[in-house]
Scaffold this motif. Sequence first.
Motif, mmCIF file in Angstrom:
data_model
loop_
_atom_site.group_PDB
_atom_site.id
_atom_site.type_symbol
_atom_site.label_atom_id
_atom_site.label_comp_id
_atom_site.label_asym_id
_atom_site.label_seq_id
_atom_site.Cartn_x
_atom_site.Cartn_y
_atom_site.Cartn_z
ATOM 1 N N LEU A 29 0.827 -1.206 0.000
ATOM 2 C CA LEU A 29 0.000 0.000 0.000
ATOM 3 C C LEU A 29 0.864 1.259 0.000
ATOM 4 N N ASN A 30 1.895 1.270 0.822
ATOM 5 C CA ASN A 30 2.755 2.454 0.890
ATOM 6 C C ASN A 30 3.431 2.739 -0.449
ATOM 7 N N GLU A 91 -10.220 7.278 5.292
ATOM 8 C CA GLU A 91 -9.392 6.976 4.117
ATOM 9 C C GLU A 91 -10.219 6.640 2.882
ATOM 10 N N ASP A 92 -11.265 5.830 3.051
ATOM 11 C CA ASP A 92 -12.039 5.427 1.873
ATOM 12 C C ASP A 92 -12.784 6.615 1.266
ATOM 13 N N GLU A 93 -13.244 7.547 2.112
ATOM 14 C CA GLU A 93 -13.928 8.733 1.601
ATOM 15 C C GLU A 93 -12.947 9.666 0.897
ATOM 16 N N LEU A 94 -11.759 9.790 1.445
ATOM 17 C CA LEU A 94 -10.750 10.656 0.831
ATOM 18 C C LEU A 94 -10.308 10.099 -0.513
ATOM 19 N N LEU A 95 -10.182 8.783 -0.596
ATOM 20 C CA LEU A 95 -9.836 8.149 -1.868
ATOM 21 C C LEU A 95 -10.966 8.330 -2.877
ATOM 22 N N ALA A 96 -12.214 8.229 -2.409
ATOM 23 C CA ALA A 96 -13.357 8.427 -3.298
ATOM 24 C C ALA A 96 -13.407 9.860 -3.824
ATOM 25 N N LEU A 97 -13.102 10.836 -2.980
ATOM 26 C CA LEU A 97 -13.054 12.233 -3.417
ATOM 27 C C LEU A 97 -11.977 12.426 -4.479
ATOM 28 N N LEU A 145 -5.043 4.546 -9.106
ATOM 29 C CA LEU A 145 -6.089 4.670 -8.085
ATOM 30 C C LEU A 145 -6.976 3.426 -8.049
ATOM 31 N N GLU A 146 -7.181 2.809 -9.216
ATOM 32 C CA GLU A 146 -7.953 1.567 -9.240
ATOM 33 C C GLU A 146 -7.228 0.475 -8.462
ATOM 34 N N ARG A 147 -5.923 0.444 -8.562
ATOM 35 C CA ARG A 147 -5.142 -0.537 -7.797
ATOM 36 C C ARG A 147 -5.229 -0.236 -6.300
ATOM 37 N N LEU A 148 -5.263 1.052 -5.965
ATOM 38 C CA LEU A 148 -5.414 1.432 -4.559
ATOM 39 C C LEU A 148 -6.762 0.996 -4.013
ATOM 40 N N VAL A 149 -7.790 1.077 -4.859
ATOM 41 C CA VAL A 149 -9.131 0.644 -4.447
ATOM 42 C C VAL A 149 -9.111 -0.831 -4.068
ATOM 43 N N HIS A 150 -8.466 -1.643 -4.901
ATOM 44 C CA HIS A 150 -8.359 -3.078 -4.605
ATOM 45 C C HIS A 150 -7.559 -3.310 -3.320
ATOM 46 N N LYS A 151 -6.510 -2.537 -3.153
ATOM 47 C CA LYS A 151 -5.647 -2.725 -1.990
ATOM 48 C C LYS A 151 -6.336 -2.286 -0.692
ATOM 49 N N MET A 152 -7.082 -1.178 -0.759
ATOM 50 C CA MET A 152 -7.710 -0.628 0.441
ATOM 51 C C MET A 152 -9.107 -1.175 0.682
ATOM 52 N N LEU A 159 -18.526 7.592 -4.951
ATOM 53 C CA LEU A 159 -18.069 8.421 -6.054
ATOM 54 C C LEU A 159 -19.144 9.425 -6.454
ATOM 55 N N SER A 160 -18.709 10.647 -6.735
ATOM 56 C CA SER A 160 -19.633 11.711 -7.145
ATOM 57 C C SER A 160 -19.584 11.883 -8.658
ATOM 58 N N ASP A 161 -20.755 12.054 -9.254
ATOM 59 C CA ASP A 161 -20.844 12.250 -10.700
ATOM 60 C C ASP A 161 -20.784 13.745 -10.987
ATOM 61 N N LEU A 162 -19.771 14.157 -11.737
ATOM 62 C CA LEU A 162 -19.584 15.571 -12.065
ATOM 63 C C LEU A 162 -19.539 15.698 -13.584
ATOM 64 N N PRO A 163 -20.702 15.710 -14.231
ATOM 65 C CA PRO A 163 -20.755 15.705 -15.699
ATOM 66 C C PRO A 163 -20.186 16.986 -16.312
ATOM 67 N N PHE A 164 -19.654 16.831 -17.510
ATOM 68 C CA PHE A 164 -19.080 17.956 -18.262
ATOM 69 C C PHE A 164 -19.801 18.008 -19.600
#
Length: 213
Positions: A29-30, A91-97, A145-152, A159-164
Amino acid sequence: MARFLQGSRLYLAVTVLMCVFVSIYGVGLNDLLERASQLSDKLHSLSTSLTNDLDSHFPPTGRMMMPRPSMCHTSSLKIPNDKDQALKVPEDELLALTRSLLMAWSDPLALLSSEASSLAHPERNTINTKTRELQDNINSLGAGLERLVHKMGSSSENLSDLPFYISSLGQDKTSRLVNFHFLLSCFRRDSHKIDSFLKVLRCRAAKKRPEMC
């Protein structure tokens, strides 16, 4: 012969799965957070360099036309204002942000990349090269970040949807230059947040005291 082929295919499938497993779980993880932090730092440095390139020949009228920072499409996302607030977020919320911010820039950066080569700016070749590099790096960070998701063990529920919705930077030369600069300034601001959040996550994973982060 058929059994040999079936055995070969099974061996190949197992080998591929093992490679995926090692690539996701074989790195600590580190180390993953360190690599992500290095990429996010590069993103912010690159966006700052791009902003300086644009500023080198930017019309004074363009600054008067520049939208306010509150018009950035990611401004609606509620995020920590500073490091002290970020340290209090799980941690999980911060990663999601962090992932929400990064995902929100997929389409805008694709637009910037497609428009950079035709900007009415004497440094457009340099801007074009750096914009493509920016897009490559954000893709690499997204994979990290996807790898971090699996690790954590995080999920996608937060996740927030921010359309453009913008598909063009404008018709005249000045408008296109101004809107390019505005989008880039929004990304520069968000890339700093992404970098800060990942460094907080790295610090917390290393179990450092808050005042050391």
